[in-house]
Design a protein around this motif. Sequence first.
Motif, short mmCIF file in Angstrom:
data_model
loop_
_atom_site.label_atom_id
_atom_site.label_comp_id
_atom_site.label_asym_id
_atom_site.label_seq_id
_atom_site.Cartn_x
_atom_site.Cartn_y
_atom_site.Cartn_z
N VAL A 114 0.85 -1.18 0.00
CA VAL A 114 0.00 0.00 0.00
C VAL A 114 0.89 1.23 0.00
N ALA A 115 0.41 2.32 -0.57
CA ALA A 115 1.18 3.55 -0.65
C ALA A 115 0.26 4.74 -0.43
N SER A 116 0.81 5.83 0.10
CA SER A 116 0.02 7.04 0.30
C SER A 116 -0.58 7.48 -1.03
N PHE A 153 3.45 -4.60 2.99
CA PHE A 153 4.38 -3.48 2.98
C PHE A 153 3.58 -2.18 2.88
N ALA A 154 4.10 -1.09 3.45
CA ALA A 154 3.46 0.22 3.33
C ALA A 154 4.53 1.27 3.02
N LEU A 155 4.19 2.17 2.11
CA LEU A 155 5.07 3.28 1.72
C LEU A 155 4.33 4.57 2.03
N ASP A 156 4.77 5.26 3.08
CA ASP A 156 4.08 6.46 3.56
C ASP A 156 4.86 7.70 3.17
N LEU A 165 -1.86 1.86 9.18
CA LEU A 165 -2.57 0.64 8.83
C LEU A 165 -1.98 -0.61 9.48
N GLY A 166 -0.86 -0.48 10.18
CA GLY A 166 -0.30 -1.64 10.85
C GLY A 166 0.34 -2.64 9.92
N ALA A 167 1.05 -2.15 8.91
CA ALA A 167 1.73 -3.05 7.97
C ALA A 167 2.86 -3.79 8.68
N ASP A 168 3.37 -4.81 8.03
CA ASP A 168 4.48 -5.58 8.60
C ASP A 168 5.80 -4.85 8.45
N VAL A 169 5.98 -4.17 7.32
CA VAL A 169 7.18 -3.36 7.06
C VAL A 169 6.72 -2.05 6.44
N THR A 170 7.10 -0.94 7.06
CA THR A 170 6.67 0.38 6.58
C THR A 170 7.87 1.28 6.35
N LEU A 171 7.87 1.97 5.21
CA LEU A 171 8.84 3.03 4.94
C LEU A 171 8.11 4.37 5.03
N LEU A 180 12.29 3.34 8.77
CA LEU A 180 11.86 1.96 8.58
C LEU A 180 11.19 1.48 9.86
N ARG A 181 9.93 1.05 9.74
CA ARG A 181 9.21 0.50 10.89
C ARG A 181 8.93 -0.99 10.63
N VAL A 182 9.13 -1.79 11.65
CA VAL A 182 8.85 -3.22 11.56
C VAL A 182 7.67 -3.52 12.47
N GLY A 183 6.56 -3.98 11.89
CA GLY A 183 5.36 -4.22 12.68
C GLY A 183 4.83 -2.93 13.27
N ALA A 184 4.29 -3.01 14.47
CA ALA A 184 3.69 -1.84 15.11
C ALA A 184 4.63 -1.18 16.10
N ALA A 185 5.92 -1.51 16.04
CA ALA A 185 6.88 -0.97 17.00
C ALA A 185 6.92 0.56 16.95
#
Length: 453
Positions: A114-116, A153-156, A165-171, A180-185
């Motif tokens: 997903v992406a913004s 994956f999420a690209l914000d 959205l609580g993706a597994d890996v977010t940029l 870089l976020r991993v999970g909801a940390a």
Amino acid sequence: MLAAMPDSAPSPLSVGGPSPRDGGDACPGTLRLHRADDGALARVRVPGGVLSADRADALLAVAGRFGDGELHLTSRGNVQLRGLDAECGGGPAELLGAAGLLPSAAHERARNIVASPLAGLDGSPSVGGWLSELDGLVCGSADAAALSGRFLFALDSGRGDVDALGADVTLIAEGDGCLLRVGAADEVFRLRAADGPRAALLAAEAFLRAARDSGAWRVKDLPDGVRAALVRAIGAAAGPAVHHPRPAAPKVPAPGLVTAPDHSTTATVTATAPVTVTAISVGVPLGRLAPAQWRLLTETARRYGNELRLTPWRGIIVPGPFGPSELSDHSGSSGHSGPASEALDTLAAAGLITGPDSPWTGVGACIGHPGCAKSLSDVRAEAGAAVGPVGRLPVYWSGCERRCGHPHGEWIDVVVTPDGHRISHVRGEHRDPRAAVRDNPAELAAAVAAARA
């Protein structure tokens, strides 16, 4: 540049190798269909929700030739085709592959990105480069083919929309770099922007190693200790952690005209003022598009930017350029005049949500009965019957306790039970005391309206 994960980590999964998860991932795709009560279902991954007009035409052609003709948007910005003939064989995949919508058979269900949707349109930076690179990296990784259809994956772009959205890996874009976020940390790792996509892939591959013994589908499914070790391993390669809590709720694009920075689509303007309209934002009632609506959106895209962006909130962005527009209190329902306003009015006449005053704004539902055998009711019909004044909070109707496709953040949760309907106010992980309503349509509509207010 982000290095590979430490050598002390377990060896990566091999594609097709033994795993406690083998045979258990029932997420549908284009090659593996799901049998629903209204026929077979195909879920077409559309990374970032970005579609060219030609690819949108291909989706419509497949829906019309093999399915019920309608296109259904998902909560990840993908498209579902329903009512497919059980004897359709590889026909849908062949047509979608020819259109470039199936670049890798091995990775077709792993391309969940997903992406913004307003990135590059509302003043936030574009994430298009990240999207193309990450999709290519995922399709080029033998290990990534083992990711489940649930991994995300999420690209914000820095808006905080898909980060919520609580993706597994977010940029997350930040200045000339990224996080870089991993999970909801709440802890993230700061990287160079150019290193973001590869870092995201390495994090996903590290998850696969960590999940080998636990059978977890997603980061949140890992045992606490394993999840903490995964984040530490990624941090050892990425660098020091930075505190950056995940947004509690997504910033959903408002329906209407998207203008250049510092202009609001909903602001009251008393003096005529020229602005640059960069995109049109529309909502799709219950995420279901009839062929004529999809065709109209595709024609609009082809006339302007030749692109559609499907949002994780079952909406569609049509990027411009649309050129200058006049803001005025006396020019159409949108308060604007110009080609973008005319296009928006045409889309409104076709039944799409084009402004915050639509009674359908914020209303969502799962497919319900008769499409789903597990559903206890036709929740889409119930949601339509209960539509009334616009509420402060969104509402989501679910036909059973699985609550497929429910939103994130804060919303009113309506779930059908054997005893009636349960209405709850959900805020993140917190759920207010539940109210139950027996099968009384008028009482149910009143209770939902009161909860949304």
